[in-house]
Scaffold this active site. Structure first.
Site, PDB file in Angstrom:
ATOM      1  N   ASP A  10       0.867  -1.189   0.000  1.00 11.23           N
ATOM      2  CA  ASP A  10       0.000   0.000   0.000  1.00 11.23           C
ATOM      3  C   ASP A  10       0.903   1.238   0.000  1.00 11.23           C
ATOM      4  O   ASP A  10       2.107   1.146   0.266  1.00 11.23           O
ATOM      5  CB  ASP A  10      -0.901   0.007   1.247  1.00 11.23           C
ATOM      6  CG  ASP A  10      -1.831   1.227   1.273  1.00 11.23           C
ATOM      7  OD1 ASP A  10      -2.353   1.609   0.215  1.00 11.23           O
ATOM      8  OD2 ASP A  10      -2.022   1.815   2.350  1.00 11.23           O
ATOM      9  N   SER A  11       0.290   2.379  -0.256  1.00 14.73           N
ATOM     10  CA  SER A  11       1.064   3.620  -0.195  1.00 14.73           C
ATOM     11  C   SER A  11       1.490   3.918   1.247  1.00 14.73           C
ATOM     12  O   SER A  11       2.454   4.639   1.479  1.00 14.73           O
ATOM     13  CB  SER A  11       0.215   4.777  -0.721  1.00 14.73           C
ATOM     14  OG  SER A  11      -0.965   4.898   0.054  1.00 14.73           O
ATOM     15  N   TYR A  42      -0.765   8.706  -2.506  1.00 16.28           N
ATOM     16  CA  TYR A  42      -0.869   8.458  -3.940  1.00 16.28           C
ATOM     17  C   TYR A  42      -2.056   9.206  -4.542  1.00 16.28           C
ATOM     18  O   TYR A  42      -2.031   9.585  -5.700  1.00 16.28           O
ATOM     19  CB  TYR A  42      -1.095   6.961  -4.209  1.00 16.28           C
ATOM     20  CG  TYR A  42       0.121   6.084  -4.136  1.00 16.28           C
ATOM     21  CD1 TYR A  42       1.335   6.539  -3.641  1.00 16.28           C
ATOM     22  CD2 TYR A  42       0.048   4.766  -4.575  1.00 16.28           C
ATOM     23  CE1 TYR A  42       2.435   5.705  -3.577  1.00 16.28           C
ATOM     24  CE2 TYR A  42       1.136   3.923  -4.526  1.00 16.28           C
ATOM     25  CZ  TYR A  42       2.332   4.383  -4.025  1.00 16.28           C
ATOM     26  OH  TYR A  42       3.410   3.545  -3.965  1.00 16.28           O
ATOM     27  N   CYS A  73      -4.321  -1.372  -2.076  1.00 11.68           N
ATOM     28  CA  CYS A  73      -4.490   0.072  -2.263  1.00 11.68           C
ATOM     29  C   CYS A  73      -5.422   0.262  -3.456  1.00 11.68           C
ATOM     30  O   CYS A  73      -5.097  -0.179  -4.568  1.00 11.68           O
ATOM     31  CB  CYS A  73      -3.120   0.685  -2.537  1.00 11.68           C
ATOM     32  SG  CYS A  73      -3.183   2.444  -2.938  1.00 11.68           S
ATOM     33  N   GLU A 151      -2.276   8.715   8.267  1.00 10.56           N
ATOM     34  CA  GLU A 151      -0.813   8.577   8.306  1.00 10.56           C
ATOM     35  C   GLU A 151      -0.213   9.240   9.541  1.00 10.56           C
ATOM     36  O   GLU A 151       0.826   8.831  10.032  1.00 10.56           O
ATOM     37  CB  GLU A 151      -0.182   9.157   7.031  1.00 10.56           C
ATOM     38  CG  GLU A 151      -0.376   8.299   5.785  1.00 10.56           C
ATOM     39  CD  GLU A 151       0.289   6.920   5.867  1.00 10.56           C
ATOM     40  OE1 GLU A 151       1.414   6.817   6.371  1.00 10.56           O
ATOM     41  OE2 GLU A 151      -0.350   5.943   5.407  1.00 10.56           O
ATOM     42  N   CYS A 183     -11.058   3.243  -0.077  1.00  8.07           N
ATOM     43  CA  CYS A 183      -9.645   3.537   0.173  1.00  8.07           C
ATOM     44  C   CYS A 183      -9.287   2.771   1.432  1.00  8.07           C
ATOM     45  O   CYS A 183     -10.025   2.821   2.424  1.00  8.07           O
ATOM     46  CB  CYS A 183      -9.448   5.037   0.381  1.00  8.07           C
ATOM     47  SG  CYS A 183      -7.796   5.454   0.996  1.00  8.07           S
ATOM     48  N   THR A 184      -8.158   2.073   1.378  1.00  6.28           N
ATOM     49  CA  THR A 184      -7.831   1.188   2.503  1.00  6.28           C
ATOM     50  C   THR A 184      -7.424   1.949   3.766  1.00  6.28           C
ATOM     51  O   THR A 184      -7.313   1.357   4.839  1.00  6.28           O
ATOM     52  CB  THR A 184      -6.729   0.188   2.107  1.00  6.28           C
ATOM     53  OG1 THR A 184      -5.597   0.929   1.611  1.00  6.28           O
ATOM     54  CG2 THR A 184      -7.215  -0.762   1.046  1.00  6.28           C
ATOM     55  N   HIS A 185      -7.210   3.236   3.646  1.00  7.48           N
ATOM     56  CA  HIS A 185      -6.929   4.035   4.848  1.00  7.48           C
ATOM     57  C   HIS A 185      -8.213   4.331   5.642  1.00  7.48           C
ATOM     58  O   HIS A 185      -8.144   4.712   6.809  1.00  7.48           O
ATOM     59  CB  HIS A 185      -6.292   5.377   4.474  1.00  7.48           C
ATOM     60  CG  HIS A 185      -4.825   5.308   4.174  1.00  7.48           C
ATOM     61  ND1 HIS A 185      -4.326   4.746   3.034  1.00  7.48           N
ATOM     62  CD2 HIS A 185      -3.751   5.746   4.895  1.00  7.48           C
ATOM     63  CE1 HIS A 185      -3.000   4.841   3.043  1.00  7.48           C
ATOM     64  NE2 HIS A 185      -2.631   5.453   4.164  1.00  7.48           N
TER      65      HIS A 185
HETATM   66  N1  DGL Z   1      -4.689   3.500   0.636  1.00  4.73           N
HETATM   67  C1  DGL Z   1      -4.871   3.967  -0.675  1.00  4.73           C
HETATM   68  C2  DGL Z   1      -6.182   3.524  -1.292  1.00  4.73           C
HETATM   69  O1  DGL Z   1      -6.686   2.492  -0.937  1.00  4.73           O
HETATM   70  C3  DGL Z   1      -4.496   5.352  -1.071  1.00  4.73           C
HETATM   71  C4  DGL Z   1      -4.113   6.388  -0.103  1.00  4.73           C
HETATM   72  C5  DGL Z   1      -3.219   7.435  -0.732  1.00  4.73           C
HETATM   73  O2  DGL Z   1      -2.015   7.183  -0.766  1.00  4.73           O
HETATM   74  O3  DGL Z   1      -3.728   8.467  -1.201  1.00  4.73           O
HETATM   75  O4  DGL Z   1      -6.698   4.160  -2.175  1.00  4.73           O
END
Ligand code: DGL
Length: 256
Positions: A10-11, A42, A73, A151, A183-185
């Site tokens: 992931d990012s 990202y 991600c 983050e 988004c996984t975050h």
């Molecule tokens: N975790 C990422 C996703 O699932 C992207 C977060 C990012 O780096 O902007 O989209």
């Protein structure tokens, strides 16, 4: 059987929400978790930049002899998965927002998809919504600041709540039955989101689907492992050795 590790990428820390589901289904594996901390977020970068970052990460994981890679991600999957699948010859599993189950269970109400700007603007999501015939049902919203908050370990502060409230102001939330976290975050904000959204809105994400797909692929290819669970963390190719930092990542893994 194959006892090589599985790469999860992931990012940043978001993919840990996916790794958690994967470990539940596949506890007898070794994992390499790669967070591209040098380049996160990202979601605000160009396609070309993202493609380059993702290829570097995948090359690195390949050099560690992983047997499969999960692109945990949505943004990276949205931009790069097609190219990756043709460039590498190990199984590569991407993540997609769980729009389908939301559409199927929405009870005549609308579905809200929350993701990064790149995912929201991308062709992949537009095609998925079109394939499901859901153009009039799904509304999209980009929430890039949640990635930054995650983050920096900020999940339930007033600033976070204010950002969510302001972003959702233009929606009549009573019209929606599902919020899809694309988004996984974002799963880290489930508690905060529940405080803000009407009780009738169900929140879902795509992590279980990815975990199930990975298991299926490993089974099909007779690649399941029989290891003692082990996770090694890397930040953009640098092994995370510091105890406190590893603790932080393990806490996040168990947080959801
Ligand atoms: N975790 C990422 C996703 O699932 C992207 C977060 C990012 O780096 O902007 O989209």
């Amino acid at each position: 059987m194959n006892n090589n590790p599985i790469g999860v990428f992931d990012s940043g820390i978001g993919g840990l929400s996916v790794l958690r589901q994967i470990i539940k289904l596949l506890p007898n594996e070794k994992y390499i978790y790669y967070a591209d901390t040098d380049n996160v977020p990202y979601g605000l970068k160009t396609k070309e930049q993202i493609l380059e970052y993702v290829e570097n990460a995948i090359d690195f994981l390949n050099s560690k002899k992983v047997k499969a890679i999960v692109v945990a991600c949505n943004t990276a999957t949205s931009v790069a998965i097609k190219d990756l699948r043709s460039d590498y010859n190990i199984p590569i599993i991407g993540i997609e927002p769980a729009i389908k189950p939301a559409i199927e269970n929405r009870k005549n109400k609308k579905v809200l998809l929350m993701a990064t700007p790149v995912t929201v603007k991308g062709e992949k999501i537009k095609n998925l919504i079109k394939r499901l015939g859901a153009e009039d049902i799904v509304e999209l919203i980009a929430m890039p600041k949640l990635v930054e908050f995650a983050e920096s370990g900020e999940f339930n502060t007033e600033r976070v709540k204010e950002y969510i409230r302001e972003s959702l102001e233009r929606f009549n939330l009573e019209e929606y039955s599902y919020l899809v976290l694309g988004c996984t975050h974002f799963p880290y904000f489930k508690t905060t989101l529940k405080e803000i959204l009407p009780d009738s809105i169900c929140i879902i994400d795509g992590s279980i689907g990815v975990a199930e797909r990975l298991k299926e692929v490993l089974e099909e290819n007779k690649m399941l492992g029989s290891n003692k669970l082990e996770i090694t963390f890397y930040y953009s190719g640098r092994k995370v050795e510091e105890k406190l930092e590893i603790e932080k990542l393990k806490n996040l893994l168990n947080r959801i």
